[in-house]
Design an enzyme around this catalytic site. Structure first.
Site, PDB file in Angstrom:
ATOM      1  CG  HIS A   1      41.835  -7.985  40.703  1.00 51.21           C
ATOM      2  ND1 HIS A   1      42.799  -7.591  41.149  1.00 51.21           N
ATOM      3  CD2 HIS A   1      40.893  -7.077  41.408  1.00 51.21           C
ATOM      4  CE1 HIS A   1      42.551  -6.316  41.315  1.00 51.21           C
ATOM      5  NE2 HIS A   1      41.144  -6.056  41.505  1.00 51.21           N
TER       6      HIS A   1
ATOM      7  CE  LYS B   1      47.835  13.079  33.839  1.00 51.04           C
ATOM      8  NZ  LYS B   1      46.292  13.505  34.399  1.00 51.04           N
TER       9      LYS B   1
ATOM     10  NE  ARG C   1      38.499  -5.373  47.997  1.00 51.21           N
ATOM     11  CZ  ARG C   1      39.173  -4.707  47.720  1.00 51.21           C
ATOM     12  NH1 ARG C   1      40.378  -4.693  48.027  1.00 51.21           N
ATOM     13  NH2 ARG C   1      38.709  -3.383  47.192  1.00 51.21           N
TER      14      ARG C   1
ATOM     15  CB  SER D   1      45.749  -3.572  42.984  1.00 50.57           C
ATOM     16  OG  SER D   1      44.919  -4.595  42.639  1.00 50.57           O
TER      17      SER D   1
HETATM   18  N1  LIG Z   1      40.149  -9.763  47.062  1.00 49.52           N
HETATM   19  C1  LIG Z   1      39.304  -9.409  47.101  1.00 49.52           C
HETATM   20  N2  LIG Z   1      37.508  -9.748  46.654  1.00 49.52           N
HETATM   21  C2  LIG Z   1      36.675  -9.326  46.066  1.00 49.52           C
HETATM   22  N3  LIG Z   1      36.699  -8.420  45.443  1.00 49.52           N
HETATM   23  C3  LIG Z   1      37.917  -8.085  44.831  1.00 49.52           C
HETATM   24  C4  LIG Z   1      38.777  -8.128  45.647  1.00 49.52           C
HETATM   25  N4  LIG Z   1      39.719  -7.228  45.138  1.00 49.52           N
HETATM   26  C5  LIG Z   1      38.954  -6.274  44.517  1.00 49.52           C
HETATM   27  N5  LIG Z   1      37.961  -6.549  44.374  1.00 49.52           N
HETATM   28  C6  LIG Z   1      36.835  -6.387  44.065  1.00 49.52           C
HETATM   29  O1  LIG Z   1      37.728  -6.246  42.231  1.00 49.52           O
HETATM   30  C7  LIG Z   1      36.770  -4.731  41.640  1.00 49.52           C
HETATM   31  C8  LIG Z   1      38.228  -4.471  41.127  1.00 49.52           C
HETATM   32  O2  LIG Z   1      38.924  -4.074  41.690  1.00 49.52           O
HETATM   33  P1  LIG Z   1      39.697  -2.811  41.496  1.00 49.52           P
HETATM   34  O3  LIG Z   1      41.160  -3.322  40.624  1.00 49.52           O
HETATM   35  O4  LIG Z   1      40.414  -2.107  43.203  1.00 49.52           O
HETATM   36  O5  LIG Z   1      39.357  -1.627  40.620  1.00 49.52           O
HETATM   37  P2  LIG Z   1      38.410  -0.371  41.145  1.00 49.52           P
HETATM   38  O6  LIG Z   1      39.591   1.061  40.785  1.00 49.52           O
HETATM   39  O7  LIG Z   1      37.063  -0.355  40.711  1.00 49.52           O
HETATM   40  O8  LIG Z   1      38.206  -0.221  42.955  1.00 49.52           O
HETATM   41  C9  LIG Z   1      35.697  -3.675  42.723  1.00 49.52           C
HETATM   42  O9  LIG Z   1      34.875  -4.204  42.300  1.00 49.52           O
HETATM   43  C10 LIG Z   1      36.539  -4.351  44.167  1.00 49.52           C
HETATM   44  O10 LIG Z   1      35.766  -4.575  45.337  1.00 49.52           O
HETATM   45 MG   LIG Z   2      39.773  -0.349  44.577  1.00 46.68          MG
END
Ligand SMILES: Nc1ncnc2c1ncn2[C@@H]1O[C@H](COP(=O)(O)OP(=O)(O)O)[C@@H](O)[C@H]1O
Ligand SMILES: [Mg+2]
Length: 165
Positions: A21, A45, A94, A132
């Site tokens: 992120h 939740k 990703r 995450s």
């Molecule tokens: N390692 C990473 N490299 C590139 N993009 C990422 C990475 N981890 C998460 N993202 C991107 O960041 C954004 C937010 O991810 P996330 O916190 O999982 O929220 P969501 O629940 O909207 O997927 C999404 O577009 C996800 O694809």
């Molecule tokens: Mg996600």
């Protein structure tokens, strides 16, 4: 000529913020004049950290980026983006596995608000496998996650999952 201030929104769960992120945030902060990280408030939740905790963790790790703001929202992402005066939504990709869902969302959001463009950014390859969800699984079973999340986040994860200080 007066140039327009470019505002972008980077939405997500950020439960918790990872170095993947953070890499996307740094790239987006170079593209936009102002970047708003928007934590989605609807799935409290099932999250490990509360929205307030996630906001705090995010704020801590973006202090070196002066044009980045941390916020939260519920309801439609495009309405949040429009209310913030954003012309871009940032999402991270990703692997191919992210593509289908992201494309669907981007096209739906375009249908709702054609003037807001979704921009996809790739994290550096060293971060491209980080999620995450996987970080939480690995640390829950005692695996090493150093380098995958900021140090401040790693210690909060340990505390939450193993009761360490
Ligand atoms: N390692 C990473 N490299 C590139 N993009 C990422 C990475 N981890 C998460 N993202 C991107 O960041 C954004 C937010 O991810 P996330 O916190 O999982 O929220 P969501 O629940 O909207 O997927 C999404 O577009 C996800 O694809
Ligand atoms: Mg996600």
């Amino acid at each position: 000529m007066i140039s327009k201030r470019v505002v972008a929104v980077y939405p997500g769960s950020f439960d918790p913020i990872t170095n993947g992120h953070l890499d996307v945030i740094a790239r987006a902060a170079r593209l936009a004049d102002h970047l708003i990280i928007g934590i989605l408030r609807n799935d409290e939740k099932t999250s490990l950290f509360s929205v307030a905790e996630r906001i705090e963790m995010l704020k801590e790790v973006v202090t070196h980026l002066p044009n980045v703001e941390v916020s939260s929202f519920d309801g439609l992402l495009v309405e949040f983006a429009a209310a913030q005066g954003a012309s871009f939504i940032i999402r991270g990709i990703r692997a191919v596995s992210d593509y289908e869902y992201e494309l669907q969302m981007a096209l739906m959001n375009r249908r709702l608000r054609p003037e807001i463009e979704t921009v996809f950014l790739m994290a550096g390859e060293a971060y491209s496998f980080i999620s995450s969800k996987l970080v939480k699984e690995v640390i829950a079973y005692g695996g090493n996650i150093s380098g995958l999340v900021p140090a401040s986040v790693e210690s909060k994860l340990r505390k939450r999952l193993h009761g360490e200080n």
